[in-house]
Design a protein around this motif. Structure first.
Motif, PDB file in Angstrom:
ATOM      1  N   PRO A 235       0.798  -1.236   0.000  1.00 61.50           N
ATOM      2  CA  PRO A 235       0.000   0.000   0.000  1.00 61.50           C
ATOM      3  C   PRO A 235       0.829   1.284   0.000  1.00 61.50           C
ATOM      4  O   PRO A 235       0.293   2.352   0.259  1.00 61.50           O
ATOM      5  CB  PRO A 235      -0.771  -0.124   1.315  1.00 61.50           C
ATOM      6  N   HIS A 236       2.111   1.174  -0.263  1.00 58.38           N
ATOM      7  CA  HIS A 236       2.969   2.362  -0.254  1.00 58.38           C
ATOM      8  C   HIS A 236       2.883   3.057  -1.612  1.00 58.38           C
ATOM      9  O   HIS A 236       3.243   2.470  -2.633  1.00 58.38           O
ATOM     10  CB  HIS A 236       4.413   1.965   0.042  1.00 58.38           C
ATOM     11  N   PRO A 237       2.437   4.308  -1.655  1.00 64.29           N
ATOM     12  CA  PRO A 237       2.275   4.992  -2.949  1.00 64.29           C
ATOM     13  C   PRO A 237       3.618   5.469  -3.505  1.00 64.29           C
ATOM     14  O   PRO A 237       4.238   6.380  -2.949  1.00 64.29           O
ATOM     15  CB  PRO A 237       1.363   6.180  -2.600  1.00 64.29           C
ATOM     16  N   ALA A 238       4.086   4.828  -4.559  1.00 64.07           N
ATOM     17  CA  ALA A 238       5.318   5.264  -5.226  1.00 64.07           C
ATOM     18  C   ALA A 238       4.911   6.369  -6.191  1.00 64.07           C
ATOM     19  O   ALA A 238       4.648   6.134  -7.375  1.00 64.07           O
ATOM     20  CB  ALA A 238       5.954   4.091  -5.959  1.00 64.07           C
ATOM     21  N   GLN A 239       4.861   7.591  -5.690  1.00 61.95           N
ATOM     22  CA  GLN A 239       4.271   8.661  -6.495  1.00 61.95           C
ATOM     23  C   GLN A 239       4.888  10.021  -6.165  1.00 61.95           C
ATOM     24  O   GLN A 239       5.188  10.329  -5.014  1.00 61.95           O
ATOM     25  CB  GLN A 239       2.765   8.718  -6.244  1.00 61.95           C
ATOM     26  N   MET A 240       5.089  10.814  -7.215  1.00 67.77           N
ATOM     27  CA  MET A 240       5.457  12.221  -7.084  1.00 67.77           C
ATOM     28  C   MET A 240       4.340  13.034  -7.729  1.00 67.77           C
ATOM     29  O   MET A 240       3.813  12.638  -8.767  1.00 67.77           O
ATOM     30  CB  MET A 240       6.782  12.513  -7.797  1.00 67.77           C
ATOM     31  N   THR A 241       4.007  14.156  -7.115  1.00 71.81           N
ATOM     32  CA  THR A 241       2.927  14.991  -7.641  1.00 71.81           C
ATOM     33  C   THR A 241       3.450  16.407  -7.883  1.00 71.81           C
ATOM     34  O   THR A 241       4.045  17.017  -6.993  1.00 71.81           O
ATOM     35  CB  THR A 241       1.735  15.045  -6.675  1.00 71.81           C
ATOM     36  N   ASN A 311       3.628   6.072   3.971  1.00 77.49           N
ATOM     37  CA  ASN A 311       2.595   5.984   2.926  1.00 77.49           C
ATOM     38  C   ASN A 311       2.210   7.342   2.345  1.00 77.49           C
ATOM     39  O   ASN A 311       1.037   7.608   2.070  1.00 77.49           O
ATOM     40  CB  ASN A 311       1.330   5.299   3.474  1.00 77.49           C
ATOM     41  N   GLY A 312       3.188   8.200   2.150  1.00 77.76           N
ATOM     42  CA  GLY A 312       2.928   9.514   1.567  1.00 77.76           C
ATOM     43  C   GLY A 312       3.571   9.650   0.203  1.00 77.76           C
ATOM     44  O   GLY A 312       4.360   8.812  -0.225  1.00 77.76           O
ATOM     45  N   ARG A 313       3.205  10.718  -0.484  1.00 78.03           N
ATOM     46  CA  ARG A 313       3.809  10.998  -1.792  1.00 78.03           C
ATOM     47  C   ARG A 313       4.772  12.173  -1.669  1.00 78.03           C
ATOM     48  O   ARG A 313       4.734  12.946  -0.708  1.00 78.03           O
ATOM     49  CB  ARG A 313       2.721  11.337  -2.815  1.00 78.03           C
ATOM     50  N   ILE A 314       5.639  12.315  -2.664  1.00 79.42           N
ATOM     51  CA  ILE A 314       6.519  13.478  -2.780  1.00 79.42           C
ATOM     52  C   ILE A 314       5.745  14.557  -3.523  1.00 79.42           C
ATOM     53  O   ILE A 314       5.130  14.288  -4.558  1.00 79.42           O
ATOM     54  CB  ILE A 314       7.807  13.110  -3.525  1.00 79.42           C
ATOM     55  N   LEU A 315       5.762  15.773  -2.998  1.00 77.72           N
ATOM     56  CA  LEU A 315       4.964  16.853  -3.564  1.00 77.72           C
ATOM     57  C   LEU A 315       5.862  18.008  -4.001  1.00 77.72           C
ATOM     58  O   LEU A 315       6.706  18.475  -3.239  1.00 77.72           O
ATOM     59  CB  LEU A 315       3.963  17.355  -2.511  1.00 77.72           C
TER      60      LEU A 315
END
Length: 552
Positions: A235-241, A311-315
């Protein structure tokens, strides 16, 4: 350290030499750099295994009698300090001495090299070989010790975990190709590009520290995984926004492979050309709003230091005049100010497996130079320094400015190209109305760089203001160091060699008229030192009568 502290340190090391993290040598001026590198690897690894912060290599002490006999190893300060660069260039992951101390004694000069312990989970190699100690002998690092170090983070480093369901088919072909190219560039002096490109996939991934014995890890998926393979990290979001705020609003999400998607995110940012000084005051200087190296350095640092367990994203938030980078997790070791000068090397990493892989692919270094390079990049473009906000308990925010805060600050940087970084940092605090130490205030005021009374200080208008014509301004405006270095190397390539007088004649008329004669000579000396330390030129003469030539 002061003399008394160094003497006490030496006495303590001599008394505790049996712990295999101290080595004494009666080393002469011609002591082999390769031998030093081997001891660097061994002592760093042993310090890690024994729980010490540092190991020590000591020159000028007899190894048998443990008595001071003196050493003439690299007595010139610049040559001695250049050993740091030689270590950084040939260790994997890149590491160098924390400190090099010289201690004069009645029995001769002693040189103490402080070697940081290998980071948790990351054994140190010298030119591809791992070393250890067995008593007083230097030996290859055994598989048992190698495994001990590598397994230090296997249960705690989220990025080191093997993903059992993952296969090579889950990796992005374009990212794999770029990874090979980046690895080949990093190790061009060891492997040919053709050789790297022809390695079997499992061999390449293991050598680039992306996999463990052929098994795909979370690091592999973060950096090289297909976007549709991100579910393997759930459930770890591999994401940059990327988020645009202002009169216009927009956003876009970016997933793996991060090796490619960081560039894609950068391309969303509105990076226009800015005229940072008005025409009616002096000739305008055009620069891009953001420097690509600075933005990617910031973004790659977010990836390397993110606390993925949260469990956070890079913003990345784009405002009209700045970029704000946010990642989960507290600043892991020390505070940002510790790294601004480029002198501090971190001992620990939140994600050592990921950090090592990113270093292998030239995305980051592991020396703590990232923050330093971002500050230098902003200064070269006459913009404010980056700011860090650590007010949130479990997050880090960093601001990169894309505009001028105080025109006087930018004009001063344009005119005074030789300002040391510590003074630029202090002037940046002045323009942002931040507190400054009394000693630095006195220094800036003495040099005529600031005016006003504390706390209402401001950058001196009399220094920053240019009243000359545009032609005179061009004469006072300095070029980038790269321009002057190119003049030197072009001259040496054409004529073979040059004396210091010839180099002076080449550059003196081209340096900014803001500098006086002594400042110009110091500037030339700094340029020659920069080229020499980079391995581009060498001195075939003496120190008093140098004869400069291309190194290759």
């Amino acid at each position: 350290m002061v003399h008394i502290e160094l003497q006490e340190l030496l006495s303590r090391l001599i008394a505790e030499w049996e712990n295999e993290v101290v080595e004494f040598k009666q080393a002469g001026n011609d002591y082999s750099t390769d031998r030093i590198g081997s001891y660097f690897s061994a002592l760093a690894n042993e310090a890690n295994l024994r729980g010490f912060e540092s190991g020590w290599l000591v020159f000028g002490v007899n190894n048998n009698s443990r008595t001071v006999v003196g050493s003439d190893y690299r007595e010139q300060p610049e040559r001695l300090q250049s050993t740091k660069m030689q270590m950084a260039e040939n260790t994997e992951p890149s590491l160098t001495f924390r400190n090099i101390f010289e201690l004069p004694t009645e029995n001769g000069r002693v040189v103490l090299f402080e070697i940081p312990a290998a980071p948790r989970g990351m054994p140190i190699a010298w030119k591809g070989h791992y070393y250890a100690r067995a008593g007083e002998s230097l030996i290859p690092l055994g598989l048992d010790k190698l495994d001990d170090i590598r397994q230090q983070t296997s249960s705690t480093d989220w990025t080191a975990q093997v993903v059992a369901q993952a296969m090579l088919s889950h990796l992005d072909e374009q990212a794999l190709q770029k990874a090979r190219e980046s690895f080949a560039r990093k190790y061009a002096n060891r492997f040919s590009t053709t050789e790297v490109m022809n390695w079997p996939m499992n061999t390449f991934l293991d050598r680039a520290k992306l996999t463990q014995d052929g098994h795909i890890t979370r690091t592999t998926l973060l950096l090289l995984g297909k976007q549709e393979s991100a579910y393997l990290l759930s459930p770890h979001p591999a994401q940059m926004t990327w988020k645009l705020e202002g009169p216009e609003r927009a956003y876009e999400h970016f997933g793996p492979p991060f090796l490619l998607s960081t560039t894609a995110l950068y391309q969303k940012i509105r990076n226009i050309q800015l005229r940072i000084l008005p025409d009616d005051e002096l000739l305008a200087v055009e620069v891009s709003k953001y420097d690509q190296k600075v933005v990617l350095e910031a973004l790659h640092n977010c990836i390397a230091h993110q606390d993925y367990n949260r469990n956070g994203r890079i913003l990345v938030t784009e405002l009209s005049d700045k970029l704000i980078f946010e990642n989960e997790g507290v600043f892991f070791e020390g505070v940002p100010d510790d790294y601004v000068t480029g002198e501090k090397t971190p001992r620990r990493y939140r994600n050592p497996f990921l950090a090592q892989a990113m270093a292998e692919l030239n995305m980051i270094d592991t020396m703590g130079y990232g923050i330093y390079s971002m500050h230098v990049g902003q200064a070269r473009r006459y913009f404010p320094m980056p700011d860090y906000d650590l007010s949130e308990p479990d997050a880090v925010k960093m601001t990169v400015y894309g505009s001028v805060v105080d025109p006087a600050y930018s004009r001063l940087l344009i005119q005074k190209t030789d300002l040391p970084l510590e003074e630029i940092l202090a002037l940046d605090r002045v323009q942002k109305r931040l507190p400054l130490a009394d000693e630095m205030i006195k220094r800036l005021r003495r040099d005529g760089l600031i005016e006003g009374r504390k706390p209402n200080l401001h950058v001196s208008a009399s220094v920053a203001k240019v009243t000359a014509s545009k032609v005179e301004y061009i004469r006072t405006r300095a070029q980038d160091d790269d321009y002057y270095c190119k003049l030197i190397t072009d001259y040496l390539q054409k004529f073979g060699s040059a004396s210091r007088d010839e180099i002076d004649k080449l550059l003196m008329g081209k340096l900014s008229d803001v500098l006086d004669s002594d400042q110009k000579k110091k500037k030339v000396a700094n340029l020659l030192t920069k080229l020499r330390r980079s391995g581009i030129i060498r001195n075939n003469g003496s120190r008093s009568q140098p004869r400069w030539a291309m190194a290759k």
